[in-house]
Design a protein around this motif. Structure first.
Motif, PDB file in Angstrom:
ATOM      1  N   UNK A  87      43.912  38.332  39.523  1.00 44.87           N
ATOM      2  CA  UNK A  87      44.679  37.662  40.942  1.00 44.87           C
ATOM      3  C   UNK A  87      43.093  37.218  41.205  1.00 44.87           C
ATOM      4  N   UNK A  88      42.532  38.624  42.216  1.00 46.40           N
ATOM      5  CA  UNK A  88      41.568  38.735  43.046  1.00 46.40           C
ATOM      6  C   UNK A  88      40.395  37.707  42.775  1.00 46.40           C
ATOM      7  N   UNK A  89      39.678  37.323  41.038  1.00 48.07           N
ATOM      8  CA  UNK A  89      39.232  36.140  41.387  1.00 48.07           C
ATOM      9  C   UNK A  89      40.147  34.622  41.945  1.00 48.07           C
ATOM     10  N   UNK A  90      40.588  34.396  41.724  1.00 48.16           N
ATOM     11  CA  UNK A  90      42.142  33.050  41.845  1.00 48.16           C
ATOM     12  C   UNK A  90      41.779  33.083  43.321  1.00 48.16           C
ATOM     13  N   UNK A  91      41.670  34.282  44.014  1.00 52.77           N
ATOM     14  CA  UNK A  91      41.865  33.846  45.310  1.00 52.77           C
ATOM     15  C   UNK A  91      40.356  33.756  45.388  1.00 52.77           C
ATOM     16  N   UNK A  92      39.861  33.785  45.448  1.00 50.99           N
ATOM     17  CA  UNK A  92      38.045  33.519  45.423  1.00 50.99           C
ATOM     18  C   UNK A  92      37.311  32.207  45.148  1.00 50.99           C
ATOM     19  N   UNK A  93      38.054  31.385  44.192  1.00 54.76           N
ATOM     20  CA  UNK A  93      37.902  29.698  43.783  1.00 54.76           C
ATOM     21  C   UNK A  93      38.901  29.427  44.541  1.00 54.76           C
ATOM     22  N   UNK A  94      39.986  30.134  44.807  1.00 48.64           N
ATOM     23  CA  UNK A  94      40.644  28.621  46.083  1.00 48.64           C
ATOM     24  C   UNK A  94      40.058  28.753  46.894  1.00 48.64           C
ATOM     25  N   UNK A  95      39.245  29.726  47.453  1.00 44.83           N
ATOM     26  CA  UNK A  95      38.472  29.826  49.071  1.00 44.83           C
ATOM     27  C   UNK A  95      37.571  28.460  48.976  1.00 44.83           C
ATOM     28  N   UNK A  96      36.421  28.669  47.634  1.00 43.05           N
ATOM     29  CA  UNK A  96      35.760  27.539  47.456  1.00 43.05           C
ATOM     30  C   UNK A  96      36.026  26.087  47.380  1.00 43.05           C
TER      31      UNK A  96
END
Length: 282
Positions: A87-96
């Protein structure tokens, strides 16, 4: 084009990065190397050995997000990592993707289609990732595609010990002189996909014009085999053990994004032949 590949040192990621540089892409790999160790020495590839959550890449043209903690049975051993490291990395790549207004290609698991979300921590984490993607699409308009992988095998398969994929686990057991361990009756079936076919599918998806991209791309063979059939192809003694919880009974890719060029039974027989010849030469 500049492509960011998270998890680019892993099994699928390493093969994908090699293919991207063959096609003259500039690639930034972000990988904390907790699992993946493969590095290709090429001038078009920059490596950042960091957690996805601790780094923001420079402007790029697309993100291929492969970084996660895989394996259903392993996720029961460490459910916190199995859930949060999806979940956490997915939030970050969505931000990118939102920041740079670029497409995001997300590695989804076929287990999310064939297992109930609460059946295991890994599938639960993947299901929550889809909620994150939809949330960012609704509020920030990100453009994403789901890539479903079906039991990928091939050169440089990841070795997770007892939590490895069945192909890798059987290889390990043969190399140790052990019998093949089949959990349950061996009647569970899986759609097995060679890593070259997966990479070919990702490249095809990446190169499609925006208006022709699919929201779901399934990288499978549509030719499932039972675990008994896989074990039989190795032509090695078998022992049956109690089944493991949380795994789907059957998976099959009903609509492959690209046509398969490899068959897992032939791959196993070729591996057996090479393995036998290597031992004979010594």
């Amino acid at each position: 084009m500049h492509i960011v590949v998270t998890g680019g040192c892993g099994f699928i990621g390493g093969h994908l990065v090699e293919k991207l540089v063959e096609h003259d892409y500039h690639v930034t790999v972000i990988d904390d190397q907790r699992n993946g160790k493969f590095v290709t020495h090429h001038g078009n590839v920059d490596y950042v050995f960091e957690d996805v959550c601790n780094f923001t890449p420079p402007p790029c043209d697309a993100i291929i997000h492969l970084a996660n903690t895989p394996r259903v049975r392993l996720s029961f051993k460490n459910p916190v990592d199995g859930i949060l490291n999806n979940i956490n990395p997915t939030v970050h790549v969505c931000e990118w993707a939102a920041t740079y207004n670029i497409p995001l290609y997300f590695a989804q698991s076929s287990s999310a289609l064939y297992s109930e979300p609460h059946s295991n921590p890994y599938t639960f984490g993947k299901a929550m990732c889809e909620e994150v993607l939809e949330f960012y699409k609704k509020h920030w308009g990100i453009d994403y595609s789901l890539m479903y992988f079906y039991n990928v095998y091939g050169p440089r398969e990841a070795d997770y010990g007892e939590y490895s994929t069945v192909i890798r686990a059987f290889k390990n057991q043969i190399e140790k002189g052990e019998s093949l361990k089949v959990f349950g009756t061996g009647l569970k079936s899986r759609d097995f996909t060679h890593v070259e076919d997966v990479v070919s599918g990702i490249m095809t998806l990446l190169q499609k014009p925006k208006q022709k991209k699919t929201k779901q791309a399934h990288f499978g063979s549509s030719y499932p085999y039972s675990i008994n059939e896989i074990a039989a192809a190795f032509d090695h003694p078998i022992v049956y053990e109690f089944d493991k919880p949380g795994e789907a009974a059957h998976t099959v890719c009903k609509n492959p994004y690209v046509k398969r060029t490899h068959d897992v039974i032939q791959y196993i027989k070729e591996w057996k032949r090479r393995n036998h010849n290597a031992k004979s030469s010594h």
